[in-house]
Structure formats: structure tokens, C-alpha cells
Design an enzyme around this catalytic site. Sequence first.
Site, PDB file in Angstrom:
ATOM      1  N   GLY A  43       0.779  -1.239   0.000  1.00 11.84           N
ATOM      2  CA  GLY A  43       0.000   0.000   0.000  1.00 11.84           C
ATOM      3  C   GLY A  43       0.807   1.284   0.000  1.00 11.84           C
ATOM      4  CG  ASP A  99      -1.509   1.488   3.359  1.00 13.24           C
ATOM      5  OD1 ASP A  99      -1.298   1.267   4.576  1.00 13.24           O
ATOM      6  OD2 ASP A  99      -2.030   0.625   2.620  1.00 13.24           O
ATOM      7  CG  ASP A 102      -8.275   0.813  10.827  1.00 12.26           C
ATOM      8  OD1 ASP A 102      -8.910   1.591  11.556  1.00 12.26           O
ATOM      9  OD2 ASP A 102      -8.781  -0.199  10.304  1.00 12.26           O
ATOM     10  CE  LYS A 130     -10.108   3.666   8.012  1.00 14.63           C
ATOM     11  NZ  LYS A 130     -10.572   2.275   7.744  1.00 14.63           N
ATOM     12  CG  PHE A 151     -12.359  -0.433   3.502  1.00 14.54           C
ATOM     13  CD1 PHE A 151     -11.659  -0.999   4.567  1.00 14.54           C
ATOM     14  CD2 PHE A 151     -11.912  -0.673   2.209  1.00 14.54           C
ATOM     15  CE1 PHE A 151     -10.536  -1.792   4.352  1.00 14.54           C
ATOM     16  CE2 PHE A 151     -10.790  -1.475   1.987  1.00 14.54           C
ATOM     17  CZ  PHE A 151     -10.115  -2.032   3.057  1.00 14.54           C
TER      18      PHE A 151
HETATM   19  P1  IMP Z   1      -3.870  -1.486  11.339  1.00 11.02           P
HETATM   20  O1  IMP Z   1      -2.900  -2.541  11.753  1.00 11.02           O
HETATM   21  O2  IMP Z   1      -5.274  -1.824  11.740  1.00 11.02           O
HETATM   22  O3  IMP Z   1      -3.488  -0.100  11.734  1.00 11.02           O
HETATM   23  O4  IMP Z   1      -3.984  -1.536   9.792  1.00 11.02           O
HETATM   24  C1  IMP Z   1      -2.996  -1.253   8.985  1.00 11.02           C
HETATM   25  C2  IMP Z   1      -3.222  -1.884   7.617  1.00 11.02           C
HETATM   26  O5  IMP Z   1      -4.590  -2.232   7.381  1.00 11.02           O
HETATM   27  C3  IMP Z   1      -2.862  -0.876   6.564  1.00 11.02           C
HETATM   28  O6  IMP Z   1      -1.531  -1.008   6.186  1.00 11.02           O
HETATM   29  C4  IMP Z   1      -3.808  -1.234   5.453  1.00 11.02           C
HETATM   30  O7  IMP Z   1      -3.203  -2.180   4.618  1.00 11.02           O
HETATM   31  C5  IMP Z   1      -4.999  -1.869   6.089  1.00 11.02           C
HETATM   32  N1  IMP Z   1      -6.116  -0.928   6.187  1.00 11.02           N
HETATM   33  C6  IMP Z   1      -6.616  -0.326   7.280  1.00 11.02           C
HETATM   34  N2  IMP Z   1      -7.636   0.489   6.996  1.00 11.02           N
HETATM   35  C7  IMP Z   1      -7.780   0.423   5.654  1.00 11.02           C
HETATM   36  C8  IMP Z   1      -8.671   1.074   4.713  1.00 11.02           C
HETATM   37  O8  IMP Z   1      -9.549   1.892   5.052  1.00 11.02           O
HETATM   38  N3  IMP Z   1      -8.490   0.749   3.410  1.00 11.02           N
HETATM   39  C9  IMP Z   1      -7.546  -0.122   2.980  1.00 11.02           C
HETATM   40  N4  IMP Z   1      -6.694  -0.742   3.814  1.00 11.02           N
HETATM   41  C10 IMP Z   1      -6.815  -0.471   5.123  1.00 11.02           C
HETATM   42 MG    MG Z   2      -1.413  -2.449   3.921  1.00  9.87          MG
END
Ligand code: IMP
Ligand code: MG
Length: 175
Positions: A43, A99, A102, A130, A151
Site C-alpha cells: 500500500g 499507507d 487504523d 483513521k 473503508f
Molecule cells: P492497522 O494494523 O489496523 O493499523 O492496519 C494497517 C493496515 O490495514 C494498513 O496497512 C492497510 O493495509 C490496512 N487498512 C486499514 N484500513 C484500511 C482502509 O480503510 N483501506 C484499505 N486498507 C486499510
Molecule cells: Mg497495507
Amino acid sequence: MSDTIGTVLITEEQIHARAKEIGKEIERDYAGKEIILVGILRGAVLWMADVMRNTNLDMTIDFMAVSSYGAATKSSGIVKINKDLESDIEGKDIIIVEDIVDSGVTLHYLEGYLMSRGAASVKLCSLLDKPEGRRVDIKADYVGFTVDDRFIVGYGLDYDQKYRNLPYITWLESE
Ligand code: IMP
Ligand code: MG
């Protein structure tokens, strides 16, 4: 279920302008130092290209691939390393380029992992943040844009590996 994409949320021009600002910030923060940018595949590729060409410092780049999502839109909370670094990061100043933050699970894990491999410092640079999705306490040091809890796809971000090539940021609507 069919998916459609929403209207443009953030344009390519806005992203390029933000990358310039962040590049200047990184230059100030790391003046006289050599850094390693670690891009998280897949990403971060477009955003990483923007940030690196706007950062006038001695640097090398490397990549990692991790997964925690599969084809679902909610994090499993489990991080798996699919591709590890090729550089020796001992004593080096690292900036992880992502990228989106979240839940924060991925970056929290990666930060600990890189510190455990002997990095002198680890900072985080993410195209998107986010904050409503957060489950672990982590804050990116350089954030392009903050987005609502929906998303997001485009500009590197995918749903089931699609939409990464959209030259702008939008969101996915499920019906
Ligand atoms: P986290 O570990 O939940 O912070 O998520 C990180 C990863 O989840 C990012 O590198 C993205 O690949 C994926 N991700 C989280 N939210 C989104 C979104 O809204 N769209 C696409 N990918 C997401
Ligand atoms: Mg990712």
C-alpha cells in the site's frame, strides 16, 4: 454484494503538496543524518515515492511486507511478516512509511520489531490516519491526512488487491 467507489476524497495534487511539506519536515528533523525509509508493501508504494523524492537527505530505502487483513475489511489483530528487511538497521534512524494507520496494530508491532533489531530510532510516516479505528496507543509522527472511519481505497490502498492504481483517495461503498 457489489462494491462501488465513492467520489474523490483527496486529490493527487493535494497528496503531492502534502508530501512536499512532510519532506521538508523530515529534512529539518534529520538534518545531517542518514536515514532508512522502510516502505510497507504494497500500500505504501505511491506515497513512499512522493515522500522520498521530496526529502533531500542521504537515505537508503528498504521494504517489508506484512499482513494482518486478508480480504476482509477489519483487522485480525495478527501481524505476520511476509517479507523481511534486507538492510542491516543496527544503529540506524528509520522512518516506516505506511499507507494508513487504523487499529495501529501493524505499526505498533513493526516499531517494536525494528527497535529489537537494533535501530537507533524509529518514526512513522503514514499517508492516512483513521483515529477512530485505534485499538493500540500509537501515533504517527508524520501524517498526510486524517480520514473518517470508512473503508478507503486508491493511491496504493486496496480492497482485495484492487483499486491501488487509482490516482486519488476515495472510499468503498458496499450495497
Ligand atoms: P492497522 O494494523 O489496523 O493499523 O492496519 C494497517 C493496515 O490495514 C494498513 O496497512 C492497510 O493495509 C490496512 N487498512 C486499514 N484500513 C484500511 C482502509 O480503510 N483501506 C484499505 N486498507 C486499510
Ligand atoms: Mg497495507
